[in-house]
Write an enzyme that holds these catalytic residues in place. Structure first.
Site, short mmCIF file in Angstrom:
data_model
loop_
_atom_site.label_atom_id
_atom_site.label_comp_id
_atom_site.label_asym_id
_atom_site.label_seq_id
_atom_site.Cartn_x
_atom_site.Cartn_y
_atom_site.Cartn_z
N ASP A 151 -67.09 -1.06 24.96
CA ASP A 151 -65.71 -0.86 25.40
C ASP A 151 -65.70 0.38 26.29
O ASP A 151 -65.87 1.50 25.81
CB ASP A 151 -64.81 -0.66 24.18
CG ASP A 151 -63.34 -0.40 24.56
OD1 ASP A 151 -63.06 -0.21 25.75
OD2 ASP A 151 -62.50 -0.38 23.64
N TYR B 144 -61.01 2.10 18.48
CA TYR B 144 -59.59 1.84 18.68
C TYR B 144 -59.05 1.03 17.49
O TYR B 144 -59.72 0.12 16.98
CB TYR B 144 -59.38 1.10 19.99
CG TYR B 144 -58.00 0.53 20.16
CD1 TYR B 144 -56.87 1.33 20.09
CD2 TYR B 144 -57.82 -0.83 20.41
CE1 TYR B 144 -55.60 0.79 20.24
CE2 TYR B 144 -56.56 -1.38 20.58
CZ TYR B 144 -55.45 -0.56 20.49
OH TYR B 144 -54.20 -1.09 20.63
N LYS C 242 -55.03 0.43 31.13
CA LYS C 242 -55.20 1.88 31.16
C LYS C 242 -55.57 2.35 32.57
O LYS C 242 -54.80 2.20 33.49
CB LYS C 242 -56.27 2.29 30.14
CG LYS C 242 -56.10 1.64 28.75
CD LYS C 242 -54.80 1.97 28.07
CE LYS C 242 -54.79 1.57 26.59
NZ LYS C 242 -54.95 0.15 26.33
N ARG D 218 -54.70 -21.75 35.42
CA ARG D 218 -55.39 -21.34 34.19
C ARG D 218 -56.90 -21.31 34.39
O ARG D 218 -57.60 -20.47 33.83
CB ARG D 218 -55.04 -22.31 33.05
CG ARG D 218 -55.87 -22.08 31.79
CD ARG D 218 -55.30 -22.82 30.59
NE ARG D 218 -55.16 -24.24 30.81
CZ ARG D 218 -56.16 -25.14 30.73
NH1 ARG D 218 -57.38 -24.74 30.45
NH2 ARG D 218 -55.93 -26.41 30.94
#
Length: 908
Positions: free
Chosen positions: A200, A125, A225, A73
């Site tokens: 973004d 978005y 993406k 982690r």
């Protein structure tokens, strides 16, 4: 930064570090971006074995004390390789990999505190809007949405000490608006030095745009993406150059535990290696698609087009135009038809994959934004977004052109040398499809008139295998299609009339003059729009009072079917056209025996009328997989699952099911939807009524196998309402007894559902289990009091030696039909003896299959050809009978075989 050119072969240098030091003898140029992507090398983290691919350290913990890693982690070698690589190609000093793009934004927004103000774009978005709205509602953060295409629009909201963050997209999603990143960053820093400029960059990826070079403080990407490129993982990346921000971001990621897993890091590293070559192909194809749509006159949003208002600014920001574009059609229903008509473009909310995708943002990725807010921000409801993949651009354009043609958005114009597409006109907010489009959309020869088309459709009946009557009380019912079918044939007329013939309903036949129908009572349903939940009672009353022949009251079944037919015909009419045709219905199903004959009729009527009214269209048939047999005249079939789109598109099937349900409402008042769903989709499904604590609805049973069944019509009338009321009264009088029976039937349905859907269960074991469940289920139905002496007589005959078969009632009981499972090893002579015995007892047996195909449509043809069909008898051929005449004359026993030989059917 150099400006973009349309020459995708142009190579430019990047001032980024190379993996190795320069040679003193030959100066080394910095590697170009494509090389940087493919070269995953971290000088500070060498693999001990020299592996070419970064190893996956699939471990949660690390041994030792004070080592570089202790817990995945907090840090992992595979993730470190990935983050070093992302920083290298992003002009960043620091990079972080997390579980998704939204997780990346969540980490960034955790830098805010209550009272902070955020300036964000007005075209973002949908998930970004959703998270910002949550923070505004629950986190005390003030959010201002502005049009970021003009930096001046931000000035009124930039307040030193208050503005904590400016959140940008460029290009925006989905309108492809461009923001001047350098100018906005400079002006924000001038007016509010402590504010963070966040970008973004998912739409561009580091290959085409690196906002840190223009003054952005933090940049994030949904690595799902373009960075990954294959949609086989979820990931997000955050990059920055400031050490203080990197320290805060690292703390947040470690604290909340959303760092990317080692295996996904490995996959993402593999994807990044091909980023450059993928995007080169994708944006080249995107330019070709955008140019084609722009030439046709659609409003196209793509920064590569010369008419895009932000092109000049984008060329200063980026090294390419990207592979996402959007366009509007002027009509939402038209857009929906275009999206549904594509074959190569996958319908999906995402982008950035090697496969091309298509979507309607307002009903998919941006549906979470309130419609009023979408309208306020200028997001068109008819907007279509295209995300271009790496397929051959010629195939992509060809598929899109055919979708536009099928939907009615374009038509065909004959040029000097060849046909070419032109934009169809859109008067009064609707689509007018030219005659050329009608012909091509229905796979016709351009010279053939629409009135000469015939449509031949069919749909199966259904049986309730398990759960009869108990389904009324919330128990799951298992329903399946049967091989007995209803057939409908529409034949063109030229006399302004519509004719019906129901051969199986007292041979009812009638002709209506179209203009004499009660059109004053019609409220037409628009093309692409669903029928309202409630029936139009005004139209039903008008049809019954003014649209039916006086003597029809003597044939109540024909009356109900005629009302359903005329109702659908009239509400589907649009564009001022009232097709003149005849419709003949025949059935191998016993009518009124509880085998779904009305639902199969409703499906046939709905399909034929949808085709005649041009509300659905068929795709082109593939070539036959084999040569037709000269003796059997069997040209082969095209069978597809109801999820497939190659033969009968999902959109077509769902439209048929919707209208078949409307017809069922007219016939039955308040149907469950089970019968029409089985008639349309075939196979088997499980149905549970709502309101009883169990998960309600209909679910297909995948992998359902076809079985032989003997359906025996007792020829005893049923009184369904009386039977249902009797069970309800028994439940009220003996609640404990009835509840125990219902629980037992539910267990049977559960077991049957598991067995039918288990691909590993041997067939003999499955048949044995079904036989036992059938016997047990029937015993419970007898206990509920819904059987009948005639049904028990059928059971006695089928279970007696030498047969020993399992039989139960189906449907409402009290007469009606029984179902008998026929194991595979029962030979034909035994079955013949059984059926003869049942017939001699006054019953009507049907040997058929359960679990077969659903809706079937025969491809369009010229009926004149059928006089020469070699499958016709010599007498039929000599008389040159029409298809309708032969169809009406065939015996019930030979109807199915004859129909299957007409041509290549498209089946669900």
């Amino acid at each position: 930064m150099s400006q973009v050119t349309q020459n995708q072969g142009l190579i430019r240098d990047y001032e980024l570090p190379t993996p190795e030091p320069e040679s003193p003898f030959r100066p080394r140029r910095p590697y170009r971006f494509g090389t940087l992507c493919a070269t995953v090398d971290n000088p500070d983290q060498k693999d001990q074995y020299g592996s070419s691919s970064v190893p996956i350290y699939q471990t949660a913990t690390f041994k030792g004390v004070d080592g570089q890693y202790d817990y995945t982690r907090s840090g992992n070698p595979t993730r470190s390789h990935l983050e070093h690589h992302i920083a290298k190609i992003s002009s960043a000093g620091h990079a972080f990999a997390v579980s998704s793009g939204m997780a990346a934004l969540d980490v960034i927004l955790r830098l805010l505190k209550p009272g902070d103000e955020v300036i964000a774009g007005d075209d973002l978005y949908g998930g970004t809007n959703r998270l910002l709205t949550y923070l505004k509602t629950h986190g005390g953060v003030v959010v201002h949405h502005v049009d970021t295409t003009n930096p001046v629009n931000l000035h009124a909201h930039i307040k030193e000490g208050k503005t904590a963050m400016v959140l940008l997209e460029s290009p925006t999603n989905p309108l492809l608006k461009i923001a001047d990143l350098a100018t906005i960053a400079a002006q924000v820093k001038e007016r509010a030095p402590d504010a963070l400029v966040v970008v973004d960059n998912t739409m561009m990826s580091p290959y085409l745009q690196r906002p840190l070079e223009y003054g952005a403080d933090i940049v994030y990407d949904s690595a799902t993406k373009y960075l990954s490129g294959h949609h086989d993982l979820m990931a997000g990346v955050v990059t920055c150059n400031r050490d203080d921000l990197a320290k805060q971001i690292s703390f947040i990621i470690n604290a909340i535990g959303n760092a990317l897993t080692p295996f996904d890091c490995f996959l993402l590293l593999r994807g990044v290696k091909t980023l450059a070559i993928r995007m080169d192909r994708q944006q080249t194809s995107a330019m070709a698609v955008a140019t084609m749509l722009d030439r046709l006159g659609f409003k196209v949003h793509y920064p590569g087009l010369t008419n895009h208002p932000g092109r000049e600014i984008h060329e200063r920001n980026a090294d390419g135009y990207g592979a996402v574009l959007s366009f509007t059609t002027g009509d939402k229903a038209l857009s929906e038809r275009i999206v549904g008509a594509t074959r190569l473009w996958g319908i999906s909310v995402s982008f950035g994959c090697v496969n091309s995708l298509i979507s309607m943002p307002c009903v998919m990725s941006h549906a979470s934004i309130d419609p009023a807010v979408r309208a306020e921000r200028g997001l068109p409801e008819d907007l279509i977004r295209l995300c271009v993949g790496i397929e051959d651009p010629a195939d992509l354009i060809d598929d899109l052109e055919h979708a536009l043609l099928e939907a009615g958005a374009v038509t065909v114009s004959a040029g000097a040398d060849q046909h070419h597409f032109v934009r169809a006109t859109i008067p009064h907010g609707g689509i007018t499809i030219s005659r050329a489009v009608e012909k091509l959309a229905y796979n016709e020869h351009p010279e053939r008139k629409r009135e000469n088309r015939e449509w031949f459709v069919s749909a199966p009946g259904k049986v309730i295998l398990f759960g009869e009557h108990a389904v009324v009380h919330g128990v799951t019912a298992i329903a399946a299609s049967v091989g007995l079918r209803c057939y409908g044939l529409s034949s063109p007329r030229h006399d302004g009339k519509v004719a019906l013939r129901f051969i199986d309903l007292g041979n009812f036949s009638h002709e209506w003059v179209l203009n004499d129908l009660p059109w004053d009572a019609v409220a037409s349903v628009g093309v692409g729009d669903p029928h309202p939940d409630a029936l139009d009672q005004r139209l039903i009353d008008a049809i019954q009072q003014r649209g039916l022949p006086p003597d029809i009251d003597q044939n109540k079944q024909a009356k109900a079917a005629a009302v359903a037919f005329l109702y659908l015909y009239m509400v589907m009419t649009h564009g001022g056209e009232r097709p003149s045709f005849g419709f003949t219905v025949r059935s191998t199903l016993p009518v009124g025996a509880g085998l779904g004959s009305s639902a199969s009729f409703s499906t046939c009527v709905a399909t034929a009328l949808l085709l005649l009214h041009q509300r659905i269209s068929l795709p082109s048939l593939p070539e036959p997989s084999r040569t037709p047999d000269a003796e059997t005249h069997d040209p082969g079939h095209v069978h597809i699952s109801h999820a497939g789109r190659r033969a009968l598109p999902r959109q077509v099937v769902e439209e048929v099911n919707h209208w078949a349900f409307v017809a069922e409402k007219i016939l039955h008042g308040n149907p469950s939807g089970v019968d029409n769903s089985v008639a349309v989709f075939g196979g088997a499904l499980a149905y549970t009524r709502p309101g009883f604590g169990r998960k309600s609805g209909m679910e297909p049973i995948q992998g359902f196998k076809s079985f032989r069944f003997l359906l025996t019509d007792s020829r005893v009338p049923r009184d369904t309402k009386k039977l249902v009321a009797g069970v309800a009264a028994k439940k009220l009088a003996e609640p404990a007894v009835v509840e125990h029976i219902l629980d037992s039937i539910q267990s049977i349905s559960n077991e049957a559902r598991r067995a039918l859907g288990d691909p590993e269960l041997p067939r003999d074991a499955l048949l044995s289990a079904l036989a036992a469940l059938i016997t047990e289920n029937h015993a419970h139905l007898v206990a509920l009091g819904v059987s009948h002496p005639a049904l028990e007589a059928i059971r006695a005959q089928t279970s007696a030696e030498p047969y020993g078969l399992s039989t139960k009632l189906t449907g409402a009981g009290g007469g009606g039909c029984s179902v008998t499972l026929i194991p595979d090893d029962v030979n034909d002579s035994v079955l013949a003896a059984l059926t003869e015995g049942l017939i001699s007892s006054g019953f009507h047996p049907y040997l058929t299959s359960v679990g077969g195909s659903g809706l079937g449509i025969l491809s369009p043809y010229d009926p004149a050809n059928y006089a020469l069909d070699t499958s016709l008898t010599l007498e039929e051929s000599d008389q040159r009978l029409s298809l309708r005449e032969v169809f009406e004359a065939k015996g019930v026993d030979e109807l199915t075989t004859w129909a299957e030989r007409r041509g290549r059917w498209l089946y669900v």
